[in-house]
Scaffold this motif. Sequence first.
Motif, PDB file in Angstrom:
ATOM      1  N   HIS A 155       0.822  -1.212   0.000  1.00  0.00           N
ATOM      2  CA  HIS A 155       0.000   0.000   0.000  1.00  0.00           C
ATOM      3  C   HIS A 155       0.857   1.264   0.000  1.00  0.00           C
ATOM      4  N   ASN A 156       2.020   1.200   0.628  1.00  0.00           N
ATOM      5  CA  ASN A 156       2.928   2.354   0.653  1.00  0.00           C
ATOM      6  C   ASN A 156       4.113   2.173  -0.280  1.00  0.00           C
ATOM      7  N   GLY A 157       3.998   1.267  -1.241  1.00  0.00           N
ATOM      8  CA  GLY A 157       5.081   1.026  -2.184  1.00  0.00           C
ATOM      9  C   GLY A 157       5.853  -0.232  -1.833  1.00  0.00           C
ATOM     10  N   PRO A 158       6.982  -0.470  -2.498  1.00  0.00           N
ATOM     11  CA  PRO A 158       7.795  -1.650  -2.196  1.00  0.00           C
ATOM     12  C   PRO A 158       8.137  -1.718  -0.711  1.00  0.00           C
ATOM     13  N   VAL A 159       8.159  -2.937  -0.178  1.00  0.00           N
ATOM     14  CA  VAL A 159       8.455  -3.133   1.243  1.00  0.00           C
ATOM     15  C   VAL A 159       9.884  -3.655   1.340  1.00  0.00           C
ATOM     16  N   LEU A 160      10.784  -2.797   1.792  1.00  0.00           N
ATOM     17  CA  LEU A 160      12.204  -3.120   1.810  1.00  0.00           C
ATOM     18  C   LEU A 160      12.710  -3.185   3.249  1.00  0.00           C
ATOM     19  N   GLY A 161      13.889  -3.750   3.434  1.00  0.00           N
ATOM     20  CA  GLY A 161      14.464  -3.840   4.770  1.00  0.00           C
ATOM     21  C   GLY A 161      13.803  -4.928   5.588  1.00  0.00           C
ATOM     22  N   GLU A 162      13.848  -4.778   6.905  1.00  0.00           N
ATOM     23  CA  GLU A 162      13.255  -5.773   7.805  1.00  0.00           C
ATOM     24  C   GLU A 162      11.741  -5.728   7.708  1.00  0.00           C
ATOM     25  N   LEU A 163      11.139  -6.881   7.475  1.00  0.00           N
ATOM     26  CA  LEU A 163       9.692  -6.943   7.288  1.00  0.00           C
ATOM     27  C   LEU A 163       8.977  -7.057   8.630  1.00  0.00           C
ATOM     28  N   PRO A 164       7.805  -6.425   8.758  1.00  0.00           N
ATOM     29  CA  PRO A 164       6.971  -6.675   9.934  1.00  0.00           C
ATOM     30  C   PRO A 164       6.660  -8.166  10.018  1.00  0.00           C
ATOM     31  N   TYR A 165       6.652  -8.714  11.231  1.00  0.00           N
ATOM     32  CA  TYR A 165       6.506 -10.170  11.365  1.00  0.00           C
ATOM     33  C   TYR A 165       5.226 -10.686  10.713  1.00  0.00           C
ATOM     34  N   ALA A 166       4.152  -9.890  10.800  1.00  0.00           N
ATOM     35  CA  ALA A 166       2.875 -10.351  10.244  1.00  0.00           C
ATOM     36  C   ALA A 166       2.946 -10.512   8.731  1.00  0.00           C
ATOM     37  N   LEU A 167       3.801  -9.738   8.094  1.00  0.00           N
ATOM     38  CA  LEU A 167       3.997  -9.848   6.653  1.00  0.00           C
ATOM     39  C   LEU A 167       5.074 -10.872   6.334  1.00  0.00           C
ATOM     40  N   THR A 180       9.289  -5.128  -5.416  1.00  0.00           N
ATOM     41  CA  THR A 180       8.858  -4.418  -6.619  1.00  0.00           C
ATOM     42  C   THR A 180       7.701  -3.480  -6.296  1.00  0.00           C
ATOM     43  N   HIS A 181       7.404  -2.612  -7.249  1.00  0.00           N
ATOM     44  CA  HIS A 181       6.196  -1.800  -7.137  1.00  0.00           C
ATOM     45  C   HIS A 181       4.974  -2.681  -7.348  1.00  0.00           C
ATOM     46  N   ALA A 182       3.835  -2.220  -6.896  1.00  0.00           N
ATOM     47  CA  ALA A 182       2.582  -2.942  -7.092  1.00  0.00           C
ATOM     48  C   ALA A 182       2.036  -2.658  -8.488  1.00  0.00           C
ATOM     49  N   SER A 183       0.983  -3.348  -8.834  1.00  0.00           N
ATOM     50  CA  SER A 183       0.285  -3.094 -10.095  1.00  0.00           C
ATOM     51  C   SER A 183      -0.229  -1.664 -10.132  1.00  0.00           C
ATOM     52  N   ALA A 184      -0.545  -1.189 -11.334  1.00  0.00           N
ATOM     53  CA  ALA A 184      -1.113   0.159 -11.452  1.00  0.00           C
ATOM     54  C   ALA A 184      -2.434   0.253 -10.697  1.00  0.00           C
ATOM     55  N   GLU A 185      -3.197  -0.841 -10.669  1.00  0.00           N
ATOM     56  CA  GLU A 185      -4.471  -0.842  -9.933  1.00  0.00           C
ATOM     57  C   GLU A 185      -4.235  -0.574  -8.448  1.00  0.00           C
ATOM     58  N   ALA A 186      -3.243  -1.260  -7.875  1.00  0.00           N
ATOM     59  CA  ALA A 186      -2.942  -1.069  -6.454  1.00  0.00           C
ATOM     60  C   ALA A 186      -2.401   0.326  -6.198  1.00  0.00           C
ATOM     61  N   GLN A 187      -1.636   0.863  -7.133  1.00  0.00           N
ATOM     62  CA  GLN A 187      -1.139   2.231  -6.979  1.00  0.00           C
ATOM     63  C   GLN A 187      -2.287   3.233  -6.997  1.00  0.00           C
TER      64      GLN A 187
END
Length: 381
Positions: A155-167, A180-187
């Motif tokens: 939702h806030n773009g690519p998720v980099l670095g240490e991931l939240p445990y739930a993810l 990577t970036h999300a689809s254009a729909e998600a953007q």
Amino acid sequence: MIAPYASDPARARGRRYPEEESSFRSCFQRDRDRIIHASAFRRLKHKTQVFVEHEGDYFRTRLTHSIEVAQVARTMAGALGLNQELTEAVALAHDLGHTPFGHTGEDALNALMARYGGFDHNAQAVRIVTALERHYAGFDGLNLTWETLEGIAKHNGPVLGELPYALADYNAEHDLELHTHASAEAQVAALSDDVAYNNHDLHDGLRAGLFSEEEIANLPIVGDAYAEVDRLYPGLDRIRRRHEALRRVFGVMVSDVIDTSRQLLWNSGAQSVEAVRLNGAPVVRFSPALWSDLKQIRAFLFSRMYRAPSVVRMREEVTQVVNDLFPLFLASPTLLPERWHPDLRDCDGEVAVARMVCDYIAGMTDRFALQEHARLMGKAH
């Protein structure tokens, strides 16, 4: 007309648990419908947007906000030749992981969970739709398509670095390609969130008396909207004047995103959804000029609304509610509802128990959290 860079349901990556396809609904339509029927979605009607749910019948809640985001998202997706059902599904799900009391509750829970992996509402939304919703016979969660899960997670773009445990827990078993970036729909769904709250927070702040029409008339975009309404409808009554002005503010933001994103998509040369993901930059954005104007509006809202004395006082009160409930349940987890007890017996260690307590508190509505606090702590609200 669907653009070549749109998400085609016929080419979707499928679900974690294979299911027979519907004969009359696309896979993305089914995702949207499952989200609407989820318990977590219904609970959004009693979760804070800015004001605590019981403070007024006309203020936005997480549910009404999500519906407004979905409406904006469908409009923009249609104009850009994208898949509207996927866009709507992601938009409707984007706030499922929010705690009671909005970002205040999230901040409190994140601090309490610091020893156990922290808390992030986007990651919690993924946890809800992949594990915590338990209504289907064949699987936990909603078994959404990969594309919808990707959009929620990013939702806030690519998720980099240490991931939240739930993810991290889910991604280890079902790779969402978080880098990577999300689809254009998600953007589109993500930017529709910005469009919706920038507009409706002005509306709610005015209704709450935190600032006046005269004050916001000095803001970019807003001042021009009020001037146009006064020119077209001189002497219009206050409520109609406000509505006519703010709907124009809404329109300016939506039109700007559509015009800017059309050009960005053209410039990218993307001929597939994969090309959008690998583009290296978002393809759905505000123009630099409008983004500069929105930063001024956001700064105004931050000082006059989000940090208004009455809002700050309520933030302090509800922070204490979360701070009281978490250690109480952690020390005595059998206080959790009986249906949570089978999972509790499977918990191995304090971290697992803390994460279960976190799931329980994060799922509470404002109303229920206040009621439980009063019942368990003997403190009236």
